[in-house]
Scaffold this motif. Structure first.
Motif, short mmCIF file in Angstrom:
data_model
loop_
_atom_site.label_atom_id
_atom_site.label_comp_id
_atom_site.label_asym_id
_atom_site.label_seq_id
_atom_site.Cartn_x
_atom_site.Cartn_y
_atom_site.Cartn_z
N ILE A 84 -44.06 12.62 39.16
CA ILE A 84 -45.38 12.09 39.54
C ILE A 84 -46.31 12.12 38.32
CG2 ILE A 84 -47.37 12.34 41.07
CD1 ILE A 84 -45.52 13.71 43.07
N LYS A 85 -46.74 10.96 37.91
CA LYS A 85 -47.64 10.85 36.77
C LYS A 85 -48.50 9.60 36.90
CE LYS A 85 -47.27 14.19 33.70
NZ LYS A 85 -48.45 14.90 33.14
N GLY A 86 -49.65 9.60 36.23
CA GLY A 86 -50.49 8.41 36.22
C GLY A 86 -50.01 7.39 35.22
N TYR A 92 -51.66 8.32 41.07
CA TYR A 92 -50.38 8.68 40.46
C TYR A 92 -49.26 7.79 40.99
CZ TYR A 92 -52.71 12.83 38.69
OH TYR A 92 -53.56 13.67 38.03
#
Length: 513
Positions: free
Chosen positions: A395-397, A451
């Protein structure tokens, strides 16, 4: 002609009462049969599964009707005709509906009794994989639509892109028209906060290829009035708020509902280049143990045979963009071929695990296979630790792509890419450029805070040129940009690699709004 409306999950009546208000206004304005309230009976059906909630809504409806001038007995008669207490998925209807509206329940399968879930699966073909309850709600509602009828739901948008939504997407593609999509990401669409981001979706029982799309409208009466007018206009032209997309629903494929430029770029890349794995890369996920407190510990403190432990890399180790190992290790109960070792051959491993057996055997996987009680959920292949790899947090932007030279084994929250063909530094430059985020943002549901899920199923959709077809000069540009961690140079090289036009360059950096 009587038009019939259904709400499958009444809840507190937030949809139902405005519907009744509009119905009464139309009835008073066009009372062809005088004041015969029974002409209203066919107009509405609403279903609620919870008895207490049902009774509360019934009381609200009767109060509302009496306040609008109906007698108490008339109000009670209408309420009892309109409202049904029961499980919508199991209720039978003797008629179809011209309009179906509401907010279907978002309930995970594990919260539903097995016997009930078995009945649902027997009735509904779209329940697939880990599909949530709103999936069969949509299927049954679509089946109940009259010809040219419209379904309008506000609900979680995950089914539009993820794996379990595939059968429902195919159903819509084959038999219906995805008419309207309003992305409610980042808006206060409900009276209370929700975990998942919703979308308003209108699906019609008719033929059609054009989907009117709007993103993140302001929740303000005037704004929504103008938006509704634009979405329902017979003139199929784009405005600053509404865009027309063609061919969104195509079989079971995920729906791409971002900007037309992004769709065009994605489709071109998919047509011209192979996917990561077809280009000679492998995408995987790190090890899930089922009991991290037992299987994971400081490497030097794991008192087991040296070949029964591996140095472990976690998301915390790569937060800086490079690998900074914090010294954790993972217990490895597998041989190089992925078979469980015999504990009698490893006395220190046997002693370590036996001392913790009471906790280890509580896991589902241990109860399922008692003889293999000491295995981790995922098999461990020690040679993976020795392979150079790109590590990507779930999970990342933005795409967080970290090179690991081949010393550590990835933990479960990390996805990895290996390749014997592509130079991984060059691939790191490609994925850092915005290509990875473009594909993942188009195919992955969005999470709270903006995200994205950089999961294997979405990473595998990324398309790249074949390594042998790239010029030596461009290969070196990519490798050099990655080694220098120069984002601008990565972007410049990638624009050459994919032969991006100016419009495509803008789409690569766009947000789909």
């Amino acid at each position: 002609m009587h038009m019939r409306l259904l709400e499958p999950a009444l809840g507190n009546g937030d949809f139902l009462l405005p519907v009744i208000d509009r119905l009464l206004s139309a009835w008073h304005a066009h009372s062809y049969n005088g004041r015969d309230f029974t002409t209203l009976i066919p107009a509405i059906r609403g279903v609620e599964i919870h008895p207490e909630t049902f009774l509360a809504v019934r009381k609200k409806v009767i109060t509302f009707l009496t306040e609008r001038g109906l007698e108490s007995c008339e109000a009670a008669t209408l309420a009892d005709a309109w409202l049904v207490q029961g499980d919508f998925l199991l209720v039978d209807f003797d008629t179809g509906f011209h309009f179906i509206v509401g907010n279907p329940p978002y309930v995970r399968q594990e919260l539903i009794p097995d016997a009930t879930m078995a009945v649902y699966r027997a009735r509904f073909t779209t329940i697939y994989d880990r599909a949530d309850l709103y999936i069969p709600f949509i299927e049954k509602s679509l089946d109940l639509l009259e010809e040219r009828g419209h379904l309008g739901f506000i609900c979680a948008d995950r089914w539009m892109k993820n794996r379990y939504g595939g059968p429902l997407r195919k159903m819509v593609s084959d038999r219906y028209h995805l008419k309207t999509y309003v992305d409610m990401y980042g808006t206060s669409a409900f009276l209370t906060d929700v975990i998942t981001y919703p979308a308003i979706t209108v699906i019609a029982r008719e033929q059609g290829q054009v989907t009117r799309v709007a993103h993140r409208p302001a929740i303000e009466a005037r704004e929504l009035f103008h938006l509704a007018s634009a979405l329902t206009s017979e003139q199929d032209r784009d405005t600053s708020k509404v865009k027309s997309l063609h061919g969104v629903a195509a079989g079971s494929e995920p729906w791409i509902l971002e900007s037309a430029d992004q769709i065009s770029l994605i489709r071109r890349l998919e047509a011209e280049y192979p996917t990561l794995e077809d280009a000679g890369c492998k995408v995987g996920i790190g090890v899930a143990t089922g009991a991290d407190k037992i299987f994971i510990a400081p490497f030097d403190e794991l008192n087991i045979e040296p070949d029964r432990k591996l140095p472990l890399v976690t998301t915390r180790d790569i937060q800086s963009g490079n690998v900074t190992w914090r010294g954790l290790g993972v217990v490895n109960p597998f041989t190089d071929d992925g078979e469980l070792v015999q504990l009698d051959h490893y006395p220190r491993l046997k002693q370590y695990l036996s001392a913790r057996k009471s906790a280890v055997v509580k896991r589902h996987i241990a109860q399922k296979s008692p003889a293999s009680w000491y295995r981790t959920i995922d098999r461990i292949y020690p040679r993976l630790a020795l392979e150079p790899k790109l590590l990507i947090p779930d999970i990342k932007g933005v795409a967080h792509i970290v090179y690991e030279q081949g010393q550590l084994y990835p933990h479960h929250n990390l996805y990895y890419i290996t390749s014997e063909i592509w130079d991984l530094k060059a691939l790191q430059a490609v994925l850092r450029s915005g290509i990875a985020r473009l594909f993942v943002s188009v195919y992955s549901p969005r999470m709270r805070g903006g995200y994205l899920r950089f999961q294997a199923q979405y990473l595998r959709r990324i398309c790249v040129p074949r390594w042998q077809e790239i010029s030596a000069d461009l290969k070196q540009q990519l490798i050099s940009a990655a080694e220098r961690e120069d984002t601008h140079a990565c972007n410049q090289a990638v624009c050459q690699l994919y032969r991006l036009s100016d419009t495509e360059r803008e789409a690569l950096g766009g947000n789909g709004g």
